[in-house]
Design a protein around this motif. Sequence first.
Motif, PDB file in Angstrom:
ATOM      1  N   ALA A 150       3.222  37.136  47.577  1.00 45.80           N
ATOM      2  CA  ALA A 150       3.593  36.755  48.933  1.00 45.80           C
ATOM      3  C   ALA A 150       3.449  35.249  49.129  1.00 45.80           C
ATOM      4  CB  ALA A 150       2.738  37.508  49.935  1.00 45.80           C
ATOM      5  N   ALA A 151       2.358  34.675  48.601  1.00 46.33           N
ATOM      6  CA  ALA A 151       2.167  33.233  48.716  1.00 46.33           C
ATOM      7  C   ALA A 151       3.276  32.471  48.010  1.00 46.33           C
ATOM      8  CB  ALA A 151       0.803  32.858  48.142  1.00 46.33           C
ATOM      9  N   MET A 152       3.683  32.946  46.836  1.00 51.49           N
ATOM     10  CA  MET A 152       4.752  32.269  46.101  1.00 51.49           C
ATOM     11  C   MET A 152       6.089  32.398  46.821  1.00 51.49           C
ATOM     12  SD  MET A 152       3.737  33.123  42.161  1.00 51.49           S
ATOM     13  CE  MET A 152       2.128  32.620  41.534  1.00 51.49           C
ATOM     14  N   ALA A 153       6.333  33.561  47.419  1.00 49.64           N
ATOM     15  CA  ALA A 153       7.572  33.728  48.179  1.00 49.64           C
ATOM     16  C   ALA A 153       7.618  32.756  49.353  1.00 49.64           C
ATOM     17  CB  ALA A 153       7.698  35.165  48.664  1.00 49.64           C
ATOM     18  N   LEU A 154       6.482  32.592  50.042  1.00 47.94           N
ATOM     19  CA  LEU A 154       6.423  31.625  51.130  1.00 47.94           C
ATOM     20  C   LEU A 154       6.590  30.194  50.613  1.00 47.94           C
ATOM     21  CD1 LEU A 154       3.516  33.191  53.196  1.00 47.94           C
ATOM     22  CD2 LEU A 154       5.828  32.794  54.033  1.00 47.94           C
ATOM     23  N   THR A 155       6.070  29.924  49.421  1.00 48.59           N
ATOM     24  CA  THR A 155       6.229  28.602  48.829  1.00 48.59           C
ATOM     25  C   THR A 155       7.695  28.313  48.534  1.00 48.59           C
ATOM     26  OG1 THR A 155       4.032  28.747  47.836  1.00 48.59           O
ATOM     27  CG2 THR A 155       5.526  27.116  46.922  1.00 48.59           C
ATOM     28  N   ILE A 156       8.420  29.321  48.048  1.00 52.46           N
ATOM     29  CA  ILE A 156       9.857  29.150  47.813  1.00 52.46           C
ATOM     30  C   ILE A 156      10.551  28.740  49.104  1.00 52.46           C
ATOM     31  CG2 ILE A 156      11.996  30.363  47.222  1.00 52.46           C
ATOM     32  CD1 ILE A 156      10.247  32.138  45.362  1.00 52.46           C
TER      33      ILE A 156
ATOM     34  N   LEU B 193       6.026  37.858  37.820  1.00 51.25           N
ATOM     35  CA  LEU B 193       4.821  38.417  38.418  1.00 51.25           C
ATOM     36  C   LEU B 193       5.100  39.762  39.073  1.00 51.25           C
ATOM     37  CD1 LEU B 193       1.869  38.094  38.967  1.00 51.25           C
ATOM     38  CD2 LEU B 193       2.404  36.655  40.928  1.00 51.25           C
ATOM     39  N   LEU B 194       6.224  39.881  39.765  1.00 56.07           N
ATOM     40  CA  LEU B 194       6.603  41.177  40.332  1.00 56.07           C
ATOM     41  C   LEU B 194       6.725  42.230  39.236  1.00 56.07           C
ATOM     42  CD1 LEU B 194       9.297  40.054  42.944  1.00 56.07           C
ATOM     43  CD2 LEU B 194       7.126  41.185  43.483  1.00 56.07           C
ATOM     44  N   ALA B 195       7.318  41.831  38.096  1.00 55.32           N
ATOM     45  CA  ALA B 195       7.443  42.772  36.979  1.00 55.32           C
ATOM     46  C   ALA B 195       6.075  43.167  36.443  1.00 55.32           C
ATOM     47  CB  ALA B 195       8.285  42.150  35.866  1.00 55.32           C
ATOM     48  N   GLY B 196       5.150  42.196  36.318  1.00 52.53           N
ATOM     49  CA  GLY B 196       3.827  42.499  35.797  1.00 52.53           C
ATOM     50  C   GLY B 196       3.025  43.404  36.713  1.00 52.53           C
TER      51      GLY B 196
ATOM     52  N   VAL C  80       8.387  46.022  48.454  1.00 48.24           N
ATOM     53  CA  VAL C  80       8.286  46.272  49.897  1.00 48.24           C
ATOM     54  C   VAL C  80       6.980  45.709  50.447  1.00 48.24           C
ATOM     55  CG1 VAL C  80       8.035  48.077  51.641  1.00 48.24           C
ATOM     56  CG2 VAL C  80       9.817  48.267  49.898  1.00 48.24           C
ATOM     57  N   LEU C  81       5.875  45.946  49.755  1.00 49.61           N
ATOM     58  CA  LEU C  81       4.582  45.459  50.221  1.00 49.61           C
ATOM     59  C   LEU C  81       4.553  43.934  50.287  1.00 49.61           C
ATOM     60  CD1 LEU C  81       1.701  45.997  51.085  1.00 49.61           C
ATOM     61  CD2 LEU C  81       1.059  46.136  48.666  1.00 49.61           C
TER      62      LEU C  81
ATOM     63  N   VAL D   7       4.838  38.792  53.410  1.00 45.06           N
ATOM     64  CA  VAL D   7       5.538  37.535  53.699  1.00 45.06           C
ATOM     65  C   VAL D   7       5.908  37.453  55.176  1.00 45.06           C
ATOM     66  CG1 VAL D   7       7.643  36.216  53.252  1.00 45.06           C
ATOM     67  CG2 VAL D   7       6.423  37.264  51.353  1.00 45.06           C
ATOM     68  N   ALA D   8       6.306  38.582  55.757  1.00 43.26           N
ATOM     69  CA  ALA D   8       6.750  38.602  57.145  1.00 43.26           C
ATOM     70  C   ALA D   8       5.625  38.388  58.140  1.00 43.26           C
ATOM     71  CB  ALA D   8       7.470  39.919  57.441  1.00 43.26           C
ATOM     72  N   VAL D   9       4.409  38.830  57.806  1.00 41.83           N
ATOM     73  CA  VAL D   9       3.349  38.850  58.828  1.00 41.83           C
ATOM     74  C   VAL D   9       2.167  37.950  58.515  1.00 41.83           C
ATOM     75  CG1 VAL D   9       3.977  41.210  59.453  1.00 41.83           C
ATOM     76  CG2 VAL D   9       2.154  40.836  57.786  1.00 41.83           C
TER      77      VAL D   9
END
Length: 404
Positions: free
Chosen positions: A102-108, A280-283, A320-321, A326-328
Amino acid sequence: MPALARRLGLTDAVVIGLSAMLGAGVFVAFAPAASLAGGPLLLAALAVAGVVAYCNASSSAALAALHPESGGTYVYGRERLGPFWGFLAGWGFVVGKTASCAAMALTIGAYLWPEYARPVGIAAVTALTAVNLRGVAKTALAAKIFLAVTAAVLVLVAAVGVGDLSAPLDFGTPAGGLHGVLGAAGLMFFAFAGYARIATLGEEVREPARTIPRAIGLALAVVVVLYAILAVIALLVLGPALPNSTAPLADVVTTAGLPGLAPVVRVGAGIAVVGVLLSLLAGVGRTTLAMARRRDLPGFLAAVHPVRQVPHRAELAVGVLVAVLVAVTDLRGVIGFSSFAVLGYYAVANASAWTLGGRWRRIVAGVGLVGCLVVGFSLPWRSLAAGAALLAVGAVVYAVRRRA
């Protein structure tokens, strides 16, 4: 029990490991590590992190050769130390790394479109989950593309930085001391942690007993050398300004007199984090699969797609998680928390490798185990408290599950 397809060769495994390591860490970890250690001691912290990473990699490689299935240290801990230690390692990895995703998605989002960081992050998670659902070969292909872009950006930063080394040297004050160096090493370890992805994909690697140890060693060697070069350049160009930088490598090209290249570096950083998030998602999905197979997580997550031979339910659940987080939630400050969880994960790996016997193997495993514990407990207290709480919750969950 349905098995995953062995489609990854040595090059694919090395690329996945490199794409996991050459991402968020190299773009963000230098500054907070320098603030703890003091600029001149950043290289000492990098060296400590590199030694611990080598021991962890060596232990992981030996274990992966004996237990070539999805799950990494979750499997090794169960097989070598007992179910509780395996569960604790798997729990720390899944929960800690889901937060990191989630942190990496926000960083993107913050790099590519700061005004819409959350929607961009959710879109990235959705797209990368879809790539992983297509099969591990698609994951490896995408990782190669992201790695090529990342490598080009890092070479650009290095070339620009080397061209600006005529300024007087001023590294700042080495105020961190030994404790600061160890805490900084814990933060720098965040940038090394990607080689675990090779082991967690062990069930999908051809000739795992031969391929996994070679892939982990090659990937780690490349990353240690490159990080050392970039750390020296960042210190030489930014000097005492490095600890306060929010984007050190972008600031290197700006300070070197080429501010027009800073957007290129920022876009490259966004793409690099995409590559990290993909692997990371795959791992996390593979570790979730392994835990579900043994009923440490809900059994329906153990399904393997009959055509694409990927753990599709686990991948979807993780995606999904992460999207919900990321949303909240704002998790961009979880480097220390993630490092603590990963160091705990590798402490179990080294303890597991100790049981393999052999003098050299036990020396490496012992150094790795002590290193993980010392560096982990030297992290900032907030990270330490959050990580300890995470593991305590995992122990309670395990106890409740066993009683049920």
